[in-house]
Design an enzyme around this catalytic site. Structure first.
Site, PDB file in Angstrom:
ATOM      1  N   GLN A 196      -5.150  -1.915  -6.981  1.00  0.00           N
ATOM      2  CA  GLN A 196      -5.709  -0.977  -6.005  1.00  0.00           C
ATOM      3  C   GLN A 196      -6.308   0.223  -6.717  1.00  0.00           C
ATOM      4  OE1 GLN A 196      -3.296   1.907  -3.467  1.00  0.00           O
ATOM      5  NE2 GLN A 196      -3.841   0.392  -1.915  1.00  0.00           N
TER       6      GLN A 196
ATOM      7  N   SER B  70      -6.651   5.342  -0.169  1.00  0.00           N
ATOM      8  CA  SER B  70      -6.964   4.041  -0.762  1.00  0.00           C
ATOM      9  C   SER B  70      -8.458   3.760  -0.628  1.00  0.00           C
ATOM     10  CB  SER B  70      -6.171   2.930  -0.072  1.00  0.00           C
ATOM     11  OG  SER B  70      -4.781   3.169  -0.164  1.00  0.00           O
TER      12      SER B  70
ATOM     13  N   ASP C 128       0.813  -1.222   0.000  1.00  0.00           N
ATOM     14  CA  ASP C 128       0.000   0.000   0.000  1.00  0.00           C
ATOM     15  C   ASP C 128       0.846   1.271   0.000  1.00  0.00           C
ATOM     16  OD1 ASP C 128      -2.529   1.358   0.114  1.00  0.00           O
ATOM     17  OD2 ASP C 128      -2.213   1.711   2.248  1.00  0.00           O
TER      18      ASP C 128
END
Length: 293
Positions: free
Chosen positions: A283, A233, A208
Site C-alpha cells: 500500500q 490511503s 488497511d
C-alpha cells in the site's frame, strides 16, 4: 459472535439492486470519512458475488479516488471483464453522490496444483501473551479518552494486538520501519456466514488498519491519534496465496522500504499461526506533517 462482529458482517452483506449493481451502507471509522478497508472489502464482496463458486480470490489492485461520505450509501457497479477456463477477472467502481470514490480490479482462480515454496515466517511472540488494543490504549495518558473510545469502538469487531509499541504509543524518536500485529475476528465465524470469500474479505478489511504504521515509525511520528500526521490511503494491492481463516490468529508483518514526496510505502506479509504464508500486501499512502500557521 459478539455484536460488533455481527454488525461488521451486516455491513459487508451488500444489497443487490440490479444485475452487477450492489449497494452498501457505510459508517465512520475513527475520522469523519469512510474507512478505506470497508470500501475495499465491500468492493471485493460485489466482485465475488458475480463469480462462479469454484473460483477463489487470488489478487486485488485498488485505488482510493475520493474521500467517502459515511452518511450516504455506496453503489458498487461490477464489470465482468473476463471469464476464462482457469481465471475470472472483475472491475468494480464504488460511487457516491454521482462520483467514483474507489476502483478495484480483482482476479479469481479455480484451484489447481502447482509449484510450492514460501518465505519463512518471522519470529513473533504468542499473541495470547500480548496486551489487547483496549489495554494498550487506555494506558496512554497523552491520547484524549474520547479519542481512545472512538478508536476502540471502530475496531471492536477485531482482536488486534501489537507485538511492540504502536507509533501513537511511543513516538518522538525514529525507530526501525518494521511493525508486527496479530489479528483475528472477535468471535468465530460459523454456519451460513462461514465461506472462503468472507475470510478473504475480512482480511482485506483489516489490512488497511495498520499497514502505514511502519512509515510513521521511521520518522518518530504518532499519527492521527496525536495529530502529528495527515494521511490517507492512495492505492492497495493484495495477493492471496493460501487458504486461511480470519477467526484464527494471523501475523501481519509490515515494513516500509521508502517514503518520499509526501507519500510512504508499506509492504507486508500475513502468516497463519502455524507458519503458512497466506497473503502479501502493498500500500502507498499520503503521509504529511500538518501545516502550521
Amino acid at each position: 459472535m459478539n455484536e460488533a462482529l455481527q454488525d461488521l458482517l451486516d455491513l459487508l452483506d451488500l444489497e443487490q439492486i440490479e444485475e452487477n449493481i450492489f449497494r452498501g451502507q457505510s459508517r465512520s471509522a475513527v475520522v469523519p470519512r469512510v474507512f478505506g478497508g470497508q470500501v475495499a472489502a465491500q468492493a471485493l464482496v460485489a466482485a465475488g458475488r458475480t463469480v462462479p463458486e469454484d473460483r477463489h480470490a487470488h489478487s486485488l489492485h485498488a485505488y482510493f479516488l475520493r474521500i467517502g461520505d459515511p452518511g450516504a450509501p455506496i453503489v458498487y457497479t461490477v464489470d465482468r471483464m473476463n471469464d476464462g477456463r482457469s481465471f475470472t477477472a472483475r472491475r468494480v467502481v464504488a460511487v457516491q453522490h454521482g462520483q467514483p470514490i474507489f476502483a478495484l480490479s480483482a482476479s479469481f482462480q479455480r484451484y489447481e496444483e502447482g509449484f510450492e515454496h514460501q518465505t519463512p515466517m518471522p519470529t513473533a511472540p504468542d499473541p495470547e501473551t500480548l496486551p489487547t488494543s483496549a489495554e494498550r490504549l487506555r494506558g496512554y495518558d497523552h491520547i484524549p479518552p474520547e479519542t481512545v473510545e472512538r478508536f476502540l469502538e471502530a475496531r471492536e469487531a477485531v482482536d488486534l494486538r501489537y507485538v511492540d509499541e504502536p507509533p501513537y504509543g511511543d513516538f518522538g524518536a525514529p525507530r526501525e520501519p518494521h511493525s508486527q500485529v496479530w489479528f483475528r475476528t472477535n468471535g468465530k465465524l460459523d454456519g451460513a456466514v462461514d465461506e472462503p470469500l468472507l475470510h478473504v474479505v475480512l482480511a482485506t478489511y483489516v489490512s488497511d488498519m495498520t499497514l502505514l504504521d511502519s512509515v510513521l515509525l521511521a520518522h518518530g511520528r504518532g499519527g492521527w491519534a496525536v495529530g502529528d500526521v495527515v494521511g490517507a490511503s492512495l492505492d492497495h494491492a493484495m495477493w492471496f496465496h493460501r487458504p486461511f481463516r480470519a477467526d484464527e490468529w494471523l501475523l501481519y508483518d509490515q515494513e516500509s522500504p521508502t517514503a518520499h514526496g509526501g507519500r510512504g510505502l508499506g509492504q507486508a506479509r500475513i502468516y497463519t499461526q502455524d507458519g503458512r504464508l497466506a497473503v502479501s500486501v502493498i500500500q502507498e499512502g499520503v503521509v504529511r506533517a500538518p501545516r502550521t500557521g
